[in-house]
Design a protein around this motif. Structure first.
Motif, PDB file in Angstrom:
ATOM      1  N   ILE A  81       0.825  -1.205   0.000  1.00 43.18           N
ATOM      2  CA  ILE A  81       0.000   0.000   0.000  1.00 43.18           C
ATOM      3  C   ILE A  81       0.862   1.259   0.000  1.00 43.18           C
ATOM      4  CG2 ILE A  81      -1.632   1.365   1.369  1.00 43.18           C
ATOM      5  CD1 ILE A  81      -2.868  -1.297   2.290  1.00 43.18           C
ATOM      6  N   TYR A  82       1.829   1.318   0.914  1.00 43.65           N
ATOM      7  CA  TYR A  82       2.581   2.556   1.112  1.00 43.65           C
ATOM      8  C   TYR A  82       3.759   2.730   0.161  1.00 43.65           C
ATOM      9  CZ  TYR A  82      -0.200   3.395   5.278  1.00 43.65           C
ATOM     10  OH  TYR A  82      -1.242   3.636   6.129  1.00 43.65           O
ATOM     11  N   LEU A  83       4.197   1.629  -0.472  1.00 45.59           N
ATOM     12  CA  LEU A  83       5.257   1.734  -1.477  1.00 45.59           C
ATOM     13  C   LEU A  83       4.740   1.406  -2.876  1.00 45.59           C
ATOM     14  CD1 LEU A  83       8.351   0.074   0.278  1.00 45.59           C
ATOM     15  CD2 LEU A  83       7.910   2.503  -0.046  1.00 45.59           C
ATOM     16  N   GLY A  84       3.877   0.399  -2.953  1.00 43.16           N
ATOM     17  CA  GLY A  84       3.387  -0.064  -4.247  1.00 43.16           C
ATOM     18  C   GLY A  84       2.511   0.949  -4.963  1.00 43.16           C
ATOM     19  N   ILE A  85       1.568   1.555  -4.228  1.00 45.68           N
ATOM     20  CA  ILE A  85       0.672   2.528  -4.856  1.00 45.68           C
ATOM     21  C   ILE A  85       1.433   3.769  -5.334  1.00 45.68           C
ATOM     22  CG2 ILE A  85      -1.315   4.045  -4.487  1.00 45.68           C
ATOM     23  CD1 ILE A  85      -2.493   1.916  -2.674  1.00 45.68           C
ATOM     24  N   PRO A  86       2.319   4.371  -4.504  1.00 45.86           N
ATOM     25  CA  PRO A  86       3.133   5.486  -5.029  1.00 45.86           C
ATOM     26  C   PRO A  86       3.985   5.081  -6.230  1.00 45.86           C
ATOM     27  CG  PRO A  86       3.205   5.473  -2.643  1.00 45.86           C
ATOM     28  CD  PRO A  86       2.522   4.193  -3.054  1.00 45.86           C
ATOM     29  N   GLY A 336       3.940   9.428  -1.440  1.00 42.94           N
ATOM     30  CA  GLY A 336       4.630   8.833  -0.307  1.00 42.94           C
ATOM     31  C   GLY A 336       4.334   9.587   0.981  1.00 42.94           C
ATOM     32  N   GLY A 337       4.461   8.897   2.083  1.00 44.07           N
ATOM     33  CA  GLY A 337       4.165   9.505   3.376  1.00 44.07           C
ATOM     34  C   GLY A 337       5.345  10.281   3.944  1.00 44.07           C
ATOM     35  N   ILE A 338       5.030  11.214   4.817  1.00 42.24           N
ATOM     36  CA  ILE A 338       6.049  12.006   5.507  1.00 42.24           C
ATOM     37  C   ILE A 338       6.281  11.393   6.882  1.00 42.24           C
ATOM     38  CG2 ILE A 338       6.621  14.286   6.446  1.00 42.24           C
ATOM     39  CD1 ILE A 338       4.705  15.468   4.356  1.00 42.24           C
ATOM     40  N   GLY A 339       7.540  11.229   7.259  1.00 44.45           N
ATOM     41  CA  GLY A 339       7.857  10.711   8.584  1.00 44.45           C
ATOM     42  C   GLY A 339       7.349  11.627   9.680  1.00 44.45           C
ATOM     43  N   LYS A 340       6.967  11.050  10.780  1.00 40.74           N
ATOM     44  CA  LYS A 340       6.383  11.832  11.872  1.00 40.74           C
ATOM     45  C   LYS A 340       7.271  11.855  13.122  1.00 40.74           C
ATOM     46  CE  LYS A 340       1.696  10.750  10.275  1.00 40.74           C
ATOM     47  NZ  LYS A 340       1.562  12.041   9.586  1.00 40.74           N
ATOM     48  N   ILE A 341       8.537  11.558  12.940  1.00 37.83           N
ATOM     49  CA  ILE A 341       9.451  11.527  14.079  1.00 37.83           C
ATOM     50  C   ILE A 341       9.767  12.952  14.527  1.00 37.83           C
ATOM     51  CG2 ILE A 341      11.723  10.807  14.882  1.00 37.83           C
ATOM     52  CD1 ILE A 341      11.568   8.533  12.821  1.00 37.83           C
ATOM     53  N   LYS A 342       9.566  13.230  15.803  1.00 46.12           N
ATOM     54  CA  LYS A 342       9.745  14.571  16.359  1.00 46.12           C
ATOM     55  C   LYS A 342      11.170  14.769  16.859  1.00 46.12           C
ATOM     56  CE  LYS A 342       5.385  15.640  15.803  1.00 46.12           C
ATOM     57  NZ  LYS A 342       4.985  16.629  14.780  1.00 46.12           N
ATOM     58  N   TYR A 343      11.687  15.957  16.614  1.00 44.53           N
ATOM     59  CA  TYR A 343      13.043  16.276  17.052  1.00 44.53           C
ATOM     60  C   TYR A 343      13.187  16.164  18.569  1.00 44.53           C
ATOM     61  CZ  TYR A 343      17.132  19.088  18.247  1.00 44.53           C
ATOM     62  OH  TYR A 343      18.325  19.516  18.777  1.00 44.53           O
ATOM     63  N   GLU A 344      12.167  16.629  19.307  1.00 43.94           N
ATOM     64  CA  GLU A 344      12.228  16.607  20.772  1.00 43.94           C
ATOM     65  C   GLU A 344      12.421  15.188  21.302  1.00 43.94           C
ATOM     66  OE1 GLU A 344      10.583  20.219  19.295  1.00 43.94           O
ATOM     67  OE2 GLU A 344       9.916  18.128  18.987  1.00 43.94           O
ATOM     68  N   LYS A 345      11.748  14.223  20.672  1.00 45.82           N
ATOM     69  CA  LYS A 345      11.859  12.821  21.106  1.00 45.82           C
ATOM     70  C   LYS A 345      13.255  12.272  20.818  1.00 45.82           C
ATOM     71  CE  LYS A 345       7.653  12.148  22.637  1.00 45.82           C
ATOM     72  NZ  LYS A 345       7.392  11.819  24.064  1.00 45.82           N
ATOM     73  N   VAL A 346      13.762  12.610  19.647  1.00 47.57           N
ATOM     74  CA  VAL A 346      15.102  12.140  19.286  1.00 47.57           C
ATOM     75  C   VAL A 346      16.147  12.768  20.194  1.00 47.57           C
ATOM     76  CG1 VAL A 346      16.837  12.054  17.448  1.00 47.57           C
ATOM     77  CG2 VAL A 346      14.415  11.760  16.893  1.00 47.57           C
ATOM     78  N   TYR A 347      16.004  14.067  20.463  1.00 46.49           N
ATOM     79  CA  TYR A 347      16.953  14.766  21.320  1.00 46.49           C
ATOM     80  C   TYR A 347      16.908  14.220  22.742  1.00 46.49           C
ATOM     81  CZ  TYR A 347      19.495  18.566  23.582  1.00 46.49           C
ATOM     82  OH  TYR A 347      20.414  19.291  24.304  1.00 46.49           O
ATOM     83  N   GLU A 348      15.699  13.930  23.232  1.00 46.29           N
ATOM     84  CA  GLU A 348      15.555  13.365  24.571  1.00 46.29           C
ATOM     85  C   GLU A 348      16.240  12.012  24.668  1.00 46.29           C
ATOM     86  OE1 GLU A 348      11.923  12.244  27.685  1.00 46.29           O
ATOM     87  OE2 GLU A 348      11.480  13.077  25.713  1.00 46.29           O
ATOM     88  N   SER A 349      16.077  11.208  23.610  1.00 45.20           N
ATOM     89  CA  SER A 349      16.728   9.906  23.562  1.00 45.20           C
ATOM     90  C   SER A 349      18.244  10.051  23.535  1.00 45.20           C
ATOM     91  CB  SER A 349      16.267   9.132  22.317  1.00 45.20           C
ATOM     92  OG  SER A 349      16.959   7.929  22.175  1.00 45.20           O
ATOM     93  N   TYR A 350      18.717  11.064  22.822  1.00 43.50           N
ATOM     94  CA  TYR A 350      20.159  11.332  22.728  1.00 43.50           C
ATOM     95  C   TYR A 350      20.722  11.714  24.099  1.00 43.50           C
ATOM     96  CZ  TYR A 350      24.236  14.372  21.980  1.00 43.50           C
ATOM     97  OH  TYR A 350      25.452  14.987  22.064  1.00 43.50           O
TER      98      TYR A 350
END
Length: 356
Positions: A81-86, A336-350
């Motif tokens: 669905i997410y790769l084949g249709i695009p 295609g879809g846009i990633g929804k990863i937030k900078y704040e979450k990544v920074y907190e993990s870092y």
């Protein structure tokens, strides 16, 4: 708290920017035919040819890291669905807006070329689907083997595969001859080393990352050697193809991938810009072709300025179109879809990782 694999953000962004830069160079020289093709710029373009291999590597690395030798329920349906249709819709668009057919019959032929004969940049999606199938069929067997001999063997195999296509005359046999055509791009044979490298690094990721610093100088020297081979083959005239389907690319890409992980072992921080482009990377890769070849010239005698101009404008247009389409429910199936990863979450993990 979720732990993010920071190297993936860097890989997606660098690969995405590189592929746009590659096509910006191509379109600049195609329109500036009165300007001599600068060898330095061509070498830069050649050194960026890790881009598409990096994208397909990421697909298998994440699959192996997240699911090991299995796949989650509904995995293939979701990917179709997410790769084949695009894949279908973008090829339909490229066949009309980029290839500009004169008739319906020509359009149908264009669609056949882009969809089934590797005639558009979307062929990388076909390779990704082949990787998913290989993982499903062989992961439980591959995990029992020693990674190093398998990976080295696959690099040798891929090198021979591309060398045959480049240096051996195309036979007249109908089926075998297709390996020398664009169909040869779409088969996993030349890309299998990236599949196996992604599989084993994904499976043994934690162990791999704890050991990689021990091989810092080996990886750096290996990368320099790979670059030397690539540049020497081009400058000497032995191999002047500027594409990712060269015989010296599998070794080069392998070393570039190892350099990314080595970098990640020392630096886990991900800047906002890197994460932002990473979230849009699939969209940019998929739709930038609609813009990059139709832009005008900023300066008629300076190729470097035009490359930068094409790169920036294409990037901005691709992001804007992706954003607008994704405002609608079905937009992600088109571009295609846009990633929804937030900078704040990544920074907190870092930050937590630093304390650990």
């Amino acid at each position: 708290m979720k732990t993010y694999t920071s190297v993936i953000f860097w890989m997606r962004t660098i690969a995405c920017l590189s592929i746009v830069c590659i096509h910006s160079i191509t379109t600049t020289f195609s329109k500036m035919n009165h300007v001599e093709h600068d060898t330095l710029i061509r070498l830069i373009q050649l050194l960026l040819m890790f881009s598409t291999p990096l994208f397909v590597f990421i697909s298998e690395f994440l699959l192996a890291k997240n699911y090991h030798v299995t796949t989650k329920p509904g995995f293939f349906k979701e990917k179709l669905i997410y790769l084949g249709i695009p894949y279908i819709l973008i090829n339909l668009g490229i066949s009309y807006f980029y290839l500009k057919p004169d008739s319906l019959q020509q359009y149908i032929r264009n669609v056949g070329d882009t969809m089934f004969h590797g005639g558009a940049i979307t062929y990388f999606i076909v390779i990704i689907f082949q990787f998913y199938a290989l993982h499903y069929l062989f992961a439980k067997y591959l995990v029992k083997l020693k990674p190093l001999p398998v990976v080295i063997g696959s690099i040798i195999f891929a090198t021979i595969y591309w060398a045959f296509r480049q240096f051996w005359p195309q036979p007249d046999l109908p089926i075998i001859g297709l390996f020398w055509e664009r169909e040869g791009w779409m088969l996993f044979f030349g890309w299998v080393s990236y599949f196996l490298l992604g599989f084993y690094i994904g499976i043994y990721y934690e162990t791999f990352m704890t050991q990689i610093k021990k091989y810092t100088w080996a990886i750096i020297l290996g990368t320099l050697l790979a670059i030397t081979i690539l540049v020497t083959n081009y400058v000497s005239g032995f191999s002047t193809w500027v594409e990712s389907k060269r015989f010296d690319i599998p070794f080069y890409v392998t070393m570039v991938i190892l350099m990314f992980f080595l970098f990640s072992a020392y630096i886990k921080y991900v800047p906002k810009f890197i994460l932002y482009i990473s979230n849009y990377s699939f969209c940019i890769y998929a739709i930038h072709y609609f813009f990059v070849h139709d832009l005008g010239l900023l300066n008629g005698d300076n190729p470097f300025k035009n490359i930068v101009f094409n790169l920036i404008i294409t990037l901005c247009l691709s992001i804007c179109v992706a954003y607008l389409f994704n405002l609608f429910k079905f937009g992600k199936y088109i571009v295609g879809g846009i990633g929804k990863i937030k900078y704040e979450k990544v920074y907190e993990s870092y930050q937590v990782g630093k304390m650990d």
